[in-house]
Design a protein around this motif. Structure first.
Motif, PDB file in Angstrom:
ATOM      1  N   LYS A  64       0.836  -1.204   0.000  1.00 53.45           N
ATOM      2  CA  LYS A  64       0.000   0.000   0.000  1.00 53.45           C
ATOM      3  C   LYS A  64       0.870   1.253   0.000  1.00 53.45           C
ATOM      4  O   LYS A  64       0.573   2.226  -0.694  1.00 53.45           O
ATOM      5  CB  LYS A  64      -0.922   0.007   1.212  1.00 53.45           C
ATOM      6  N   ALA A  65       1.933   1.218   0.781  1.00 49.05           N
ATOM      7  CA  ALA A  65       2.833   2.376   0.831  1.00 49.05           C
ATOM      8  C   ALA A  65       3.500   2.595  -0.521  1.00 49.05           C
ATOM      9  O   ALA A  65       3.624   3.735  -0.985  1.00 49.05           O
ATOM     10  CB  ALA A  65       3.886   2.175   1.917  1.00 49.05           C
ATOM     11  N   GLU A  66       3.918   1.494  -1.161  1.00 44.99           N
ATOM     12  CA  GLU A  66       4.528   1.625  -2.492  1.00 44.99           C
ATOM     13  C   GLU A  66       3.512   2.149  -3.495  1.00 44.99           C
ATOM     14  O   GLU A  66       3.826   3.015  -4.321  1.00 44.99           O
ATOM     15  CB  GLU A  66       5.091   0.277  -2.948  1.00 44.99           C
ATOM     16  N   THR A  67       2.265   1.634  -3.419  1.00 47.14           N
ATOM     17  CA  THR A  67       1.203   2.111  -4.310  1.00 47.14           C
ATOM     18  C   THR A  67       0.929   3.592  -4.052  1.00 47.14           C
ATOM     19  O   THR A  67       0.808   4.386  -4.996  1.00 47.14           O
ATOM     20  CB  THR A  67      -0.084   1.291  -4.100  1.00 47.14           C
ATOM     21  N   ALA A  68       0.825   3.946  -2.785  1.00 39.67           N
ATOM     22  CA  ALA A  68       0.576   5.349  -2.431  1.00 39.67           C
ATOM     23  C   ALA A  68       1.724   6.228  -2.898  1.00 39.67           C
ATOM     24  O   ALA A  68       1.513   7.342  -3.401  1.00 39.67           O
ATOM     25  CB  ALA A  68       0.370   5.487  -0.924  1.00 39.67           C
ATOM     26  N   GLN A  69       2.954   5.717  -2.741  1.00 42.57           N
ATOM     27  CA  GLN A  69       4.105   6.500  -3.182  1.00 42.57           C
ATOM     28  C   GLN A  69       4.102   6.651  -4.694  1.00 42.57           C
ATOM     29  O   GLN A  69       4.398   7.736  -5.213  1.00 42.57           O
ATOM     30  CB  GLN A  69       5.398   5.835  -2.723  1.00 42.57           C
ATOM     31  N   ALA A  70       3.731   5.577  -5.423  1.00 41.22           N
ATOM     32  CA  ALA A  70       3.660   5.665  -6.881  1.00 41.22           C
ATOM     33  C   ALA A  70       2.578   6.657  -7.298  1.00 41.22           C
ATOM     34  O   ALA A  70       2.778   7.474  -8.214  1.00 41.22           O
ATOM     35  CB  ALA A  70       3.387   4.286  -7.483  1.00 41.22           C
ATOM     36  N   GLN A  71       1.430   6.609  -6.611  1.00 40.28           N
ATOM     37  CA  GLN A  71       0.367   7.571  -6.910  1.00 40.28           C
ATOM     38  C   GLN A  71       0.804   8.986  -6.585  1.00 40.28           C
ATOM     39  O   GLN A  71       0.504   9.932  -7.326  1.00 40.28           O
ATOM     40  CB  GLN A  71      -0.902   7.215  -6.130  1.00 40.28           C
ATOM     41  N   ALA A  72       1.508   9.139  -5.484  1.00 42.75           N
ATOM     42  CA  ALA A  72       2.007  10.471  -5.119  1.00 42.75           C
ATOM     43  C   ALA A  72       2.992  10.972  -6.166  1.00 42.75           C
ATOM     44  O   ALA A  72       2.963  12.153  -6.538  1.00 42.75           O
ATOM     45  CB  ALA A  72       2.665  10.418  -3.736  1.00 42.75           C
ATOM     46  N   GLN A  73       3.863  10.085  -6.645  1.00 45.96           N
ATOM     47  CA  GLN A  73       4.813  10.485  -7.687  1.00 45.96           C
ATOM     48  C   GLN A  73       4.070  10.880  -8.959  1.00 45.96           C
ATOM     49  O   GLN A  73       4.412  11.866  -9.615  1.00 45.96           O
ATOM     50  CB  GLN A  73       5.802   9.343  -7.978  1.00 45.96           C
ATOM     51  N   GLU A  74       3.037  10.096  -9.303  1.00 48.45           N
ATOM     52  CA  GLU A  74       2.251  10.401 -10.502  1.00 48.45           C
ATOM     53  C   GLU A  74       1.519  11.725 -10.344  1.00 48.45           C
ATOM     54  O   GLU A  74       1.501  12.558 -11.252  1.00 48.45           O
ATOM     55  CB  GLU A  74       1.241   9.267 -10.742  1.00 48.45           C
ATOM     56  N   THR A  75       0.948  11.937  -9.157  1.00 48.65           N
ATOM     57  CA  THR A  75       0.249  13.197  -8.886  1.00 48.65           C
ATOM     58  C   THR A  75       1.228  14.365  -8.920  1.00 48.65           C
ATOM     59  O   THR A  75       0.914  15.432  -9.464  1.00 48.65           O
ATOM     60  CB  THR A  75      -0.432  13.126  -7.506  1.00 48.65           C
ATOM     61  N   GLN A  80       3.360  19.036 -11.615  1.00 48.16           N
ATOM     62  CA  GLN A  80       4.469  19.758 -12.240  1.00 48.16           C
ATOM     63  C   GLN A  80       4.158  20.057 -13.708  1.00 48.16           C
ATOM     64  O   GLN A  80       4.488  21.131 -14.205  1.00 48.16           O
ATOM     65  CB  GLN A  80       5.756  18.963 -12.098  1.00 48.16           C
ATOM     66  N   GLN A  81       3.515  19.108 -14.396  1.00 48.04           N
ATOM     67  CA  GLN A  81       3.144  19.339 -15.797  1.00 48.04           C
ATOM     68  C   GLN A  81       2.105  20.454 -15.898  1.00 48.04           C
ATOM     69  O   GLN A  81       2.214  21.328 -16.754  1.00 48.04           O
ATOM     70  CB  GLN A  81       2.583  18.038 -16.420  1.00 48.04           C
ATOM     71  N   GLN A  82       1.123  20.420 -15.009  1.00 50.02           N
ATOM     72  CA  GLN A  82       0.116  21.482 -15.005  1.00 50.02           C
ATOM     73  C   GLN A  82       0.744  22.824 -14.672  1.00 50.02           C
ATOM     74  O   GLN A  82       0.387  23.846 -15.266  1.00 50.02           O
ATOM     75  CB  GLN A  82      -0.992  21.161 -13.993  1.00 50.02           C
ATOM     76  N   LEU A  83       1.677  22.827 -13.754  1.00 53.01           N
ATOM     77  CA  LEU A  83       2.366  24.064 -13.391  1.00 53.01           C
ATOM     78  C   LEU A  83       3.162  24.593 -14.583  1.00 53.01           C
ATOM     79  O   LEU A  83       3.135  25.792 -14.881  1.00 53.01           O
ATOM     80  CB  LEU A  83       3.284  23.824 -12.188  1.00 53.01           C
TER      81      LEU A  83
END
Length: 185
Positions: A64-75, A80-83
């Motif tokens: 779950k932590a790895e998934t959350a971290q991957a989602q956080a990285q994606e977010t 950053q792309q939106q910025l």
């Protein structure tokens, strides 16, 4: 009772106080085996079950932590792309505003120049009209002054209007001719 203690003391060799009696060793071994069997039969499986559950929870938590971290990285990457897109859009809007400002400024300058040219042209027209009016008034006044001088010089009245007008026109034409020749020198 003293006799029994002496009897027991005399009957064998000196017992070692560090070694327990054989019957104590036997019964201790039996109790140990029973406790060990109960421990391995009931406690170890429950302990293994609890440890397995903990391991699964930990592994699940890690996943779950790895998934959350991957989602956080994606977010974060999306943010950053939106910025970056927002910065590009802001730069485009600033450039567009700057261009529009320059166009508006150029248009205002052109309108101001046109208005200034119109005002200058109107001023020239008014000046030319005023000059013509002044020239006409001066000619008339000069003609009357010339007639008055001629009457004084001649000593008689030059009362004929037609002759006055012809004399004034001839006099003014001579003045214009002299002014033209004087300018040409």
């Amino acid at each position: 009772m003293n006799g029994m203690v002496l009897l027991a003391a005399d009957s064998g060799s000196d017992p070692n106080p560090l070694l327990p009696e054989p019957y104590d060793i036997f019964w201790s071994a039996v109790v140990f085996i029973v406790v060990a069997v109960v421990f391995y039969k009931y406690v170890v499986p429950r302990l293994s079950k609890v440890l397995d559950e903990r391991s699964e929870k930990i592994e699940g938590g890690l996943e779950k932590a790895e998934t959350a971290q991957a989602q956080a990285q994606e977010t974060l990457a999306q943010y950053q792309q939106q910025l970056a897109d927002a910065r590009l859009e802001a730069a485009r809007i600033r450039e567009e505003a700057r261009t529009q400002g320059q166009q508006i400024l150029a248009q205002l300058r052109a309108e101001a120049q046109a208005e200034a040219d119109r005002i200058v042209a109107t001023g020239h027209t008014q000046l030319e009209a005023q000059r013509q009016q002044i020239v006409t008034e001066l000619r008339a006044e000069l003609g009357h002054t010339a007639v008055d001088l001629a009457e004084k010089i001649i000593g008689q009245s030059v009362a004929d209007e037609a002759k006055q007008a012809a004399s004034i026109d001839r006099f003014l034409a001579e003045l214009d001719l002299q002014a033209g020749i004087g300018v040409g020198r």
